[in-house]
Scaffold this active site. Structure first.
Site, mmCIF file in Angstrom:
data_model
loop_
_atom_site.group_PDB
_atom_site.id
_atom_site.type_symbol
_atom_site.label_atom_id
_atom_site.label_comp_id
_atom_site.label_asym_id
_atom_site.label_seq_id
_atom_site.Cartn_x
_atom_site.Cartn_y
_atom_site.Cartn_z
ATOM 1 N N TYR A 152 -14.401 -4.620 4.184
ATOM 2 C CA TYR A 152 -13.027 -5.002 3.810
ATOM 3 C C TYR A 152 -12.697 -6.299 4.529
ATOM 4 O O TYR A 152 -12.786 -6.388 5.762
ATOM 5 C CB TYR A 152 -12.015 -3.910 4.207
ATOM 6 C CG TYR A 152 -10.604 -4.364 3.894
ATOM 7 C CD1 TYR A 152 -10.081 -4.237 2.604
ATOM 8 C CD2 TYR A 152 -9.819 -4.981 4.854
ATOM 9 C CE1 TYR A 152 -8.813 -4.702 2.293
ATOM 10 C CE2 TYR A 152 -8.542 -5.446 4.556
ATOM 11 C CZ TYR A 152 -8.047 -5.305 3.277
ATOM 12 O OH TYR A 152 -6.801 -5.774 2.967
ATOM 13 N N TYR A 177 0.823 -1.212 0.000
ATOM 14 C CA TYR A 177 0.000 0.000 0.000
ATOM 15 C C TYR A 177 0.859 1.265 0.000
ATOM 16 O O TYR A 177 0.625 2.182 0.797
ATOM 17 C CB TYR A 177 -0.982 -0.013 1.189
ATOM 18 C CG TYR A 177 -2.169 -0.924 0.910
ATOM 19 C CD1 TYR A 177 -3.063 -0.606 -0.095
ATOM 20 C CD2 TYR A 177 -2.360 -2.105 1.612
ATOM 21 C CE1 TYR A 177 -4.133 -1.437 -0.395
ATOM 22 C CE2 TYR A 177 -3.417 -2.953 1.314
ATOM 23 C CZ TYR A 177 -4.303 -2.601 0.316
ATOM 24 O OH TYR A 177 -5.364 -3.421 0.011
ATOM 25 N N LYS A 189 -4.272 -11.000 13.071
ATOM 26 C CA LYS A 189 -3.679 -9.786 13.637
ATOM 27 C C LYS A 189 -3.129 -9.987 15.053
ATOM 28 O O LYS A 189 -1.970 -10.366 15.204
ATOM 29 C CB LYS A 189 -4.685 -8.637 13.590
ATOM 30 C CG LYS A 189 -4.895 -8.103 12.159
ATOM 31 C CD LYS A 189 -5.603 -6.788 12.171
ATOM 32 C CE LYS A 189 -5.931 -6.232 10.813
ATOM 33 N NZ LYS A 189 -4.817 -5.551 10.155
ATOM 34 N N ASP A 220 -15.936 -11.819 10.711
ATOM 35 C CA ASP A 220 -14.527 -11.505 10.443
ATOM 36 C C ASP A 220 -14.036 -10.651 11.610
ATOM 37 O O ASP A 220 -14.189 -9.427 11.623
ATOM 38 C CB ASP A 220 -14.407 -10.756 9.107
ATOM 39 C CG ASP A 220 -12.973 -10.322 8.832
ATOM 40 O OD1 ASP A 220 -12.105 -10.505 9.711
ATOM 41 O OD2 ASP A 220 -12.731 -9.776 7.741
HETATM 42 N N1 PMP Z 1 -10.294 -8.694 7.710
HETATM 43 C C1 PMP Z 1 -10.282 -7.496 8.308
HETATM 44 C C2 PMP Z 1 -11.519 -7.043 9.025
HETATM 45 C C3 PMP Z 1 -9.130 -6.711 8.284
HETATM 46 O O1 PMP Z 1 -9.138 -5.501 8.872
HETATM 47 C C4 PMP Z 1 -7.989 -7.197 7.632
HETATM 48 C C5 PMP Z 1 -6.679 -6.405 7.564
HETATM 49 N N2 PMP Z 1 -6.733 -5.091 7.760
HETATM 50 C C6 PMP Z 1 -8.043 -8.451 7.007
HETATM 51 C C7 PMP Z 1 -9.208 -9.186 7.079
HETATM 52 C C8 PMP Z 1 -6.861 -9.003 6.276
HETATM 53 O O2 PMP Z 1 -5.839 -9.339 7.147
HETATM 54 P P1 PMP Z 1 -4.330 -9.459 6.612
HETATM 55 O O3 PMP Z 1 -3.878 -8.068 6.335
HETATM 56 O O4 PMP Z 1 -3.601 -10.104 7.740
HETATM 57 O O5 PMP Z 1 -4.365 -10.317 5.401
#
Ligand code: PMP
Length: 429
Positions: free
Chosen positions: A142, A15, A265, A236
């Site tokens: 997202y 990014y 995360k 998620d």
């Molecule tokens: N789902 C959500 C809600 C996220 O915020 C993110 C990453 N910001 C992801 C999935 C993807 O995770 P990663 O960057 O570890 O692939």
């Protein structure tokens, strides 16, 4: 050549518009909430390094547990083999996950946790010879950068170049205050058509969309509707998990339990790429058959990596300490005390908080877009003052490691107030 010069010779950052972005900051050490660059300048990591770091950087206890694991067993193929750390971690996770969760599937980042959930949902129906082709998701969603995860996400700046390669998804409105009934009606109308395999959502807070918050009551009703139509629900919790919203999961704020939960995360305490997708036994059982082709056709070389498991176990140990829950309350209280000052400031709008997350939009005549120039000005301003914030367009958010001290929080708040005071003069956009 110094470190930065060597970096830009060989590295391509995520990014990042490599042509115009400021040079990367060479961090050589992390300690608690602080990141320290090669010149000794300190930065308070007010965003937990992309939401991952919950206990502070280079935590000695996690480091020790990782070292012990490395000396015992660094990795083993997870198909046909198992190991103590994977078993213990799944046992401990299942104790704190909602009671309907029965099995843990390992992968290594948030996108793969979601990808696995999508593939599980598709194959769950296929294994039963039932045709259910469509996913329903929230507008602005997202869920990650792999193709399945992008497909169930909103069509946005993040996925724009890839749009023609994504599968179709039904989107319903985010049920923000005042529009709850509209969203519930949209969901019911779509599910009643009978073709929906699963509903995927970021519970209570959409992160990458700009910290959009909605209430537990409406999410609970949405899950009730999904249950009524026998549609799978995928929470998620990649960003919201591990107490960001005040509870272990954002879905712990509601009564209904999701069928599938994605975690990543903060799972490894911010140390190693690691992820899980947990499911109910009902889902798991639909993959059990004498027919080998009904097994879940998915796996990663580093699935259940023992070092990742050891880091996650160490992180859970730290979570269980009294100090951890006291820190959550302390951070929330600090945010609550700061919020009225923020609300009063004419350069801040839409001030909001949820658990340890605090966010606001900087007032601007420019449209609030991911590419806004104000975003870059904010970044430069706060970095110069020794605070790491990563605005999403004009949206600024704070979600510190839970070990942040009151003094460090005061510094973050005061840099934000200085930023807002300077808005008119300095950025004059
Ligand atoms: N789902 C959500 C809600 C996220 O915020 C993110 C990453 N910001 C992801 C999935 C993807 O995770 P990663 O960057 O570890 O692939």
């Amino acid at each position: 050549m110094n470190l930065v010069e060597r970096d830009i010779e060989v590295n391509w950052h995520p990014y990042t518009q490599m042509k115009t972005a400021p040079l990367p900051i060479p961090i050589v050490k992390g300690q608690g909430t602080l990141l320290i660059d090669e010149n000794g300048k300190e930065y308070i990591d007010a965003i937990s390094s992309w939401w991952v770091n919950i206990h502070g950087h280079s935590h000695p206890y996690i480091a020790e547990k990782i070292f012990e694991q490395l000396n015992r067993l660094e990795h083993v193929i997870y198909a046909g083999f198992t190991h103590p750390s994977a078993v213990e971690l799944s046992e401990r996770l299942l104790k704190i996950l909602p009671e309907n969760q029965g099995k843990i599937f390992y992968s290594d980042n948030g996108s793969t946790a979601v990808e696995v959930a999508i593939k599980m949902s598709i194959q769950y129906w296929k294994n039963q010879s039932i045709t259910r082709n469509k996913f329903v998701a929230l507008k602005n969603a997202y869920h990650g950068d792999t193709f399945g995860a992008m497909s169930v996400g909103a069509r946005s700046v993040f996925s724009e170049p890839f749009i023609n390669y994504l599968f179709d998804v039904e989107y319903i409105n985010v049920p923000v205050k005042g529009s709850e009934n509209e969203t519930l009606n949209q969901l019911e109308a779509f599910l009643s058509k009978g073709n929906c395999s699963a509903f995927i959502f970021e519970p209570l807070m959409q992160g990458a969309a700009g910290i959009i918050i909605y209430e537990p009551e409406v999410l609970n009703k949405m899950l009730e509707i999904c249950k009524k139509y026998n549609v799978l629900t995928i929470a998620d919790e990649v960003a919201t998990g591990f107490y960001r919203t005040g509870k272990f999961l954002a879905t712990d704020h509601i009564i209904e339990n999701p069928d599938i939960i994605c975690l990543s995360k903060a799972l490894s305490g911010g140390t190693l790429p690691f992820a899980v997708t947990s499911v109910t036994n009902n889902i798991y059982e639909k993959f059990l058959s004498p027919d080998k082709s009904k097994m879940l056709l998915h796996g990663h070389s580093f699935a259940a990596n023992p070092v990742g498991c050891a880091a996650a176990l160490a992180s859970l140990d730290l979570i269980e300490k009294d100090e951890f829950s006291k820190n959550l309350v302390r951070i929330e209280n600090n945010h609550k005390r700061f919020l009225p000052r923020l609300i009063e400031h004419p350069a801040a709008e839409n001030c909001r908080m949820l658990g340890t997350i605090l966010a606001f939009d900087v007032v601007s005549s420019e449209e609030n877009s991911y590419y806004s120039s104000l975003r870059d000005s904010i970044w430069n301003y706060v970095i110069d003052k020794g605070v790491l914030l990563r605005p999403l367009g004009n949206t600024v958010y704070i979600l510190p490691p839970y070990c942040i001290t009151d003094d460090e929080m005061k510094k973050v708040y005061s840099v934000i107030m200085e930023l807002l005071d300077s808005i008119k003069g300095e950025f004059s956009n």
